[in-house]
Design an enzyme around this catalytic site. Structure first.
Site, PDB file in Angstrom:
ATOM      1  N   HIS A   1       0.824  -1.158   0.055  1.00 26.72           N
ATOM      2  CA  HIS A   1       0.002  -0.021  -0.130  1.00 26.72           C
ATOM      3  C   HIS A   1       0.539   1.313  -0.098  1.00 26.72           C
ATOM      4  CE1 HIS A   1      -0.110  -0.132   4.682  1.00 26.72           C
ATOM      5  NE2 HIS A   1       1.230  -0.561   4.131  1.00 26.72           N
ATOM      6  N   HIS A   2       1.994   1.069  -0.141  1.00 27.50           N
ATOM      7  CA  HIS A   2       2.958   2.460   0.054  1.00 27.50           C
ATOM      8  C   HIS A   2       3.441   2.939  -1.541  1.00 27.50           C
ATOM      9  CE1 HIS A   2       3.045   2.348   4.239  1.00 27.50           C
ATOM     10  NE2 HIS A   2       4.022   1.106   4.343  1.00 27.50           N
ATOM     11  N   ALA A   3       2.973   2.225  -2.430  1.00 28.81           N
ATOM     12  CA  ALA A   3       3.408   2.378  -3.728  1.00 28.81           C
ATOM     13  C   ALA A   3       2.405   3.589  -4.330  1.00 28.81           C
ATOM     14  CB  ALA A   3       3.061   1.158  -4.654  1.00 28.81           C
TER      15      ALA A   3
ATOM     16  N   ASP B   1      -0.837   4.944   2.552  1.00 24.30           N
ATOM     17  CA  ASP B   1      -0.557   6.452   2.084  1.00 24.30           C
ATOM     18  C   ASP B   1      -0.815   6.296   0.448  1.00 24.30           C
ATOM     19  OD1 ASP B   1       1.837   5.052   1.854  1.00 24.30           O
ATOM     20  OD2 ASP B   1       3.012   6.874   2.025  1.00 24.30           O
TER      21      ASP B   1
END
Length: 286
Positions: free
Chosen positions: A98-100, A141
């Site tokens: 989920h940080h990509a 994010d």
């Protein structure tokens, strides 16, 4: 990377992963990736054109094996969503990257599999509305940023207030918890969050990031959840979704420990809980 193999071996050893319930995923095609990522970024990664600075930001060193592994994991997330629609519940032995962001990787995350999966199911499978519930200790994010202007996907992140990423994005619903949060406090926050989500109407699919890094022994988590606390979190989410007849696709999310076997067993808590829940729901033990 060792945790993924060890997780499969652990689940096989305890009888949860069998040839009757295990599916092998195929690499994600470019068409799916482009629903959430810039073509130029996809090319830089797949063709090995990322510079040293970009790789350092990502936290991974490029290799052909990394490309194959990444594309297959994203393909697995899409497949897990489709299996959830078919069976009501499915779990991915990877996923939750989920940080990509759309144009760059971040925090060990190359492509945002949940954003790719959500957009693919919306565009290719006729779904109308998807909920992403991210219970990894780190805020989702990249997911929030990619899907910020997409009203078809509601993003909810329950995460550590002062933990990575230090510059947060705005999800549709953010729940920030203080370091040291224990089982009781976490469950109270989760219950309140689910009550808020109840007010949003119906969804076609739940994508659930069940990060094990909320566990008290995780080296980056800063939370104090016990094994039972993690299980209680997962069973609460699965029960909430089942009561709404909401198909649920689970991703393992983050988890960090120098002892990879111990880490794999913590990720395995999700599968143990899901297996027990599924058997109760469909009376498979009777």
């Amino acid at each position: 990377m060792a945790k993924y193999r060890l997780l499969y071996e652990h689940l096989s050893r305890i009888g949860i992963a069998t040839r009757y319930n295990t599916y092998i995923s195929s690499p994600s095609p470019r068409e799916w990736l482009q629903l959430a990522h810039e073509p130029a970024y996809i090319d830089r990664f797949v063709q090995g054109l990322m510079g040293a600075r970009e790789q350092k930001h990502l936290g991974l060193i490029w290799s052909e094996q990394l490309v194959a592994r990444t594309l297959t994991a994203v393909g697995g997330s899409v497949q897990t969503c489709r299996l959830a629609l078919r069976f009501g519940l499915a779990c991915h032995l990877a996923g939750g990257t989920h940080h990509a962001f759309s144009d760059h990787g971040n925090g060990f995350c190359v492509f945002n599999d949940m954003a790719v999966a959500a957009r693919t199911l919306l565009e290719k499978d006729g779904l109308k509305r998807i909920l992403i519930l991210d219970c990894d200790v780190h805020q989702g994010d990249g997911t929030a940023h990619i899907l910020a202007d997409d009203p078809r996907v509601f993003t909810c992140s329950i995460h550590g207030k002062t933990n990575y990423p230090f510059e947060k994005q705005r999800s549709d619903l953010d729940v920030a918890l203080v370091s040291g949060t224990d089982d009781t406090t976490y469950m109270a926050a989760l219950n309140q969050t689910l009550e808020q989500l109840d007010q949003l109407g119906n969804f076609d699919l739940l994508i659930y990031d069940a990060g094990s890094d909320v566990h008290q022994d995780d080296r980056l988590g800063q939370m104090q959840l016990t094994d039972q606390g993690v299980k209680d979190r997962d069973i609460r989410v699965l029960d909430w979704a089942a009561k709404k007849s909401l198909p649920t696709a689970c991703m393992i999310g983050g988890g960090y420990d120098h002892n990879h076997q111990r880490l794999a067993e913590r990720h395995g808590l999700l599968f143990e809980t899901a297996d027990q829940f599924y058997r109760r729901q469909f009376c498979l033990d009777s």
